[in-house]
Design an enzyme around this catalytic site. Structure first.
Site, short mmCIF file in Angstrom:
data_model
loop_
_atom_site.label_atom_id
_atom_site.label_comp_id
_atom_site.label_asym_id
_atom_site.label_seq_id
_atom_site.Cartn_x
_atom_site.Cartn_y
_atom_site.Cartn_z
N CYS A 67 0.82 -1.22 0.00
CA CYS A 67 0.00 0.00 0.00
C CYS A 67 0.85 1.27 0.00
CB CYS A 67 -0.95 0.00 1.19
SG CYS A 67 -0.17 -0.39 2.77
N HIS A 117 -3.01 6.58 4.26
CA HIS A 117 -1.57 6.66 4.47
C HIS A 117 -1.04 7.99 3.96
CE1 HIS A 117 -1.65 2.63 5.73
NE2 HIS A 117 -0.96 2.02 4.77
#
Length: 340
Positions: free
Chosen positions: A130, A243
């Site tokens: 990710c 994130h």
């Protein structure tokens, strides 16, 4: 005509998101099946306006199915992905199991769509980590213009990257802060995550870096360019989803910050929100549910000859996992599995 699609791990956070995105993007599905472990057998998941009951992964026959989106851990993938692939079903795997296999393409469609054509060696395509996925979307257009020499990245990664257990631990510990009699010790993470940051994601390696940091190095080289030098510090932060990354980039050639901003504005999958004023940038909470990778704080690094700094934010359950997998399926369909 559409495709017969299996979603493996359909009851997990990423599996559910895969189903949502397949429906949102109107992926051409003739038939879809939600697969899960026996303990989740019969659980219901949503696919657009339909409700699917999960079927048993252990006994499922992948023969005749076109694409399987895998959202389970490496241990389960090691067992079931080869079964699917050997049955003629193309596996798009979200685990780390095949990312570093030379015979398995590692794909971010905005960056290296042509790599999907290498799926034929094992009938498997890997989805990157990710934290890597969102970074390389920003790096590639800049690399094409000025050639990247070195990247220094510090990540601020949400607890959803650690699955439902990570989300639950942050939630429970946050509540317990206000109720001292209800202590919630760290279980999923190595230290308290509520009101704290932890500079440790995945296991430590002999070099002193964590495996998450190593992944960012290896995957950036495989996806973008093996000559790029990368060093990473990966940090878990008390954010549920999204994130963030502070990225320092050194180029072979000079690249002006204004030109970099213009390049990124035109880059696929990127949204530039970069106003030099209070609030003129994107934070994780604002990216949740969005497809884009958001770039802010683009500025010159005056400490090196050809340097740029930027801030990169994305929904890790989407671009970092489910969305990228669906985009790979779309790219695969367009380039390799065309239906007449």
């Amino acid at each position: 005509m559409g495709y017969r699609v299996a979603v493996v791990g359909a009851t997990g956070n990423v599996g559910r998101e895969m189903l949502n995105i397949l429906a949102e993007r109107q992926f051409p599905v003739d038939e879809i099946v939600a697969l899960a472990s026996r303990k989740s057998l019969g659980s219901e998941v949503s696919f657009g306006d339909r409700t699917l009951k999960t079927k048993d992964l252990d006994t499922f026959d992948f023969t005749g199915w076109d694409i399987a989106l895998f959202a389970v851990g490496s241990d389960a993938t090691k067992i079931y992905a080869p079964k699917a692939a050997n049955s003629g079903c193309v596996v798009i795997d979200n685990s780390s199991l095949y990312r570093y296999d030379a015979d398995v393409p590692l794909v971010v469609p905005e960056v290296n769509p042509e790599a999907v054509e290498g799926y034929t060696k094992k009938n498997i395509i890997a989805n990157p980590n990710c934290s890597t996925a969102q970074m390389v979307v920003a790096l590639k257009p800049l690399h094409d213009r000025a050639t990247i020499k070195r990247v220094v990245v510090s990540t601020y990664q949400s607890v959803s990257g650690a699955g439902k257990e990570g989300i639950d631990e942050l939630w429970d510990q946050t509540k317990s802060i206000y109720n001292p009699t209800d202590d919630k010790p760290a279980r999923k993470f190595t230290k308290q995550i509520a009101f704290n940051v932890i500079p440790h994601i995945d296991v430590f390696m002999d070099s002193g870096e964590t495996k998450e940091e190593w992944k960012m190095v290896a995957e950036t080289k495989k996806i973008v360019d093996p000559s790029i030098k990368v060093t990473a510090t990966c940090v878990r932060v008390p954010v549920f989803v999204g994130h963030s990354e502070a990225v320092n980039i050194e180029f072979e050639e000079f690249l002006d910050a204004d030109e970099a901003r213009d390049i990124l504005r035109e880059a696929p999958g990127v949204m530039v929100i970069d106003k030099r004023q209070d609030g003129g940038y994107v934070t994780p909470i604002e990216c949740v549910g969005d497809y884009a990778t958001f770039i802010s704080r683009i500025r010159q690094d005056s400490t090196i000859e050809n340097g740029i700094n930027l801030w990169c934010v994305s929904d890790n359950l989407r671009k970092g996992a489910a969305l990228n997998a669906v985009q790979i399926a779309e790219t695969l369909g367009m380039r390799c599995l065309k239906k007449g």
